[in-house]
Design a protein around this motif. Structure first.
Motif, PDB file in Angstrom:
ATOM      1  N   ILE A   1       0.841  -1.201   0.000  1.00 59.41           N
ATOM      2  CA  ILE A   1       0.000   0.000   0.000  1.00 59.41           C
ATOM      3  C   ILE A   1       0.878   1.255   0.000  1.00 59.41           C
ATOM      4  O   ILE A   1       0.642   2.199  -0.759  1.00 59.41           O
ATOM      5  N   LEU A   2       1.911   1.261   0.835  1.00 59.28           N
ATOM      6  CA  LEU A   2       2.814   2.412   0.890  1.00 59.28           C
ATOM      7  C   LEU A   2       3.602   2.569  -0.416  1.00 59.28           C
ATOM      8  O   LEU A   2       3.860   3.694  -0.858  1.00 59.28           O
ATOM      9  N   GLU A   3       3.973   1.453  -1.018  1.00 59.15           N
ATOM     10  CA  GLU A   3       4.661   1.523  -2.312  1.00 59.15           C
ATOM     11  C   GLU A   3       3.770   2.174  -3.357  1.00 59.15           C
ATOM     12  O   GLU A   3       4.231   2.990  -4.163  1.00 59.15           O
ATOM     13  N   LYS A   4       2.483   1.851  -3.335  1.00 60.68           N
ATOM     14  CA  LYS A   4       1.545   2.499  -4.261  1.00 60.68           C
ATOM     15  C   LYS A   4       1.430   3.984  -3.950  1.00 60.68           C
ATOM     16  O   LYS A   4       1.323   4.807  -4.864  1.00 60.68           O
ATOM     17  N   GLY A   5       1.462   4.332  -2.668  1.00 59.49           N
ATOM     18  CA  GLY A   5       1.426   5.741  -2.286  1.00 59.49           C
ATOM     19  C   GLY A   5       2.648   6.493  -2.788  1.00 59.49           C
ATOM     20  O   GLY A   5       2.539   7.611  -3.301  1.00 59.49           O
TER      21      GLY A   5
ATOM     22  N   LYS B   1       3.579  14.092  -9.165  1.00 63.44           N
ATOM     23  CA  LYS B   1       4.465  15.199  -8.771  1.00 63.44           C
ATOM     24  C   LYS B   1       3.989  15.870  -7.480  1.00 63.44           C
ATOM     25  O   LYS B   1       3.986  17.101  -7.348  1.00 63.44           O
ATOM     26  N   ILE B   2       3.599  15.022  -6.527  1.00 67.97           N
ATOM     27  CA  ILE B   2       3.172  15.499  -5.211  1.00 67.97           C
ATOM     28  C   ILE B   2       4.339  15.273  -4.248  1.00 67.97           C
ATOM     29  O   ILE B   2       4.935  14.193  -4.230  1.00 67.97           O
ATOM     30  N   GLU B   3       4.666  16.275  -3.479  1.00 69.20           N
ATOM     31  CA  GLU B   3       5.708  16.118  -2.465  1.00 69.20           C
ATOM     32  C   GLU B   3       5.253  15.002  -1.514  1.00 69.20           C
ATOM     33  O   GLU B   3       4.158  15.075  -0.936  1.00 69.20           O
TER      34      GLU B   3
END
Length: 168
Positions: free
Chosen positions: A23-27, A35-37
């Protein structure tokens, strides 16, 4: 056939945490693609009085580390809660899984009657081992992983039930 304390704790926790890594990898991929910080996602929360995504992950790791250690009567590793990137959070989960993998069934099986006492804020909670696992550790694990999932989903990361459940 009966379900042992080991089977109900260690493999279940590892499975849920492994799903959290995915899930975090997808995030992280979403943040990069859009291009979100990444800190925007990591500091997001569902409501102002709730913990951020990073804190949800930290607590999920702590709850199972400490839970397993309490079931066997040992000390859990302490982490600094200083992760600021997706990679660092994933590394923390991997350290947690490594710790969980050190436990053998014979260490945890039989702990269902062990008395476990916790001090949480101004409250002292006392459990038998099985109650501790089923009514405290696992619900807290699922709560914090679900909340992490929900934060990322709310931020636009394309996640579904299969991401949460993982390989069954």
């Amino acid at each position: 056939m009966t379900l042992s304390m080991y089977q109900a704790s260690i493999p279940v926790s590892i499975h849920v945490l492994s799903n959290l890594i995915a899930i975090l990898e997808k995030g992280a991929t979403y943040a990069d693609t859009k291009k979100i910080e990444p800190s925007v996602l990591l500091n997001s929360r569902l409501y102002p009085d709730m913990f951020s995504l990073s804190r949800q992950v930290q607590i999920a790791c702590d709850i199972v580390n400490r839970g397993a250690a309490r079931l066997v009567g040992t000390e859990a590793p302490q982490f600094e809660d200083n992760e600021t990137t997706f990679e660092q959070l994933i590394e923390r989960i991997q350290k947690t899984v490594s710790h969980l993998n050190t436990f053998q069934p014979e260490q945890i099986d039989g702990s269902q009657e062990r008395t476990i006492t916790l001090q949480i804020r101004d409250n002292t909670l006392s459990f038998q081992g099985m109650q501790f696992l089923l009514y405290f550790v696992l619900p807290n694990l699922y709560f914090h992983v679900t909340t992490a999932y929900d934060i990322l989903r709310h931020c636009g990361v394309e996640l579904g039930k299969r991401d949460f459940l993982g390989q069954i």
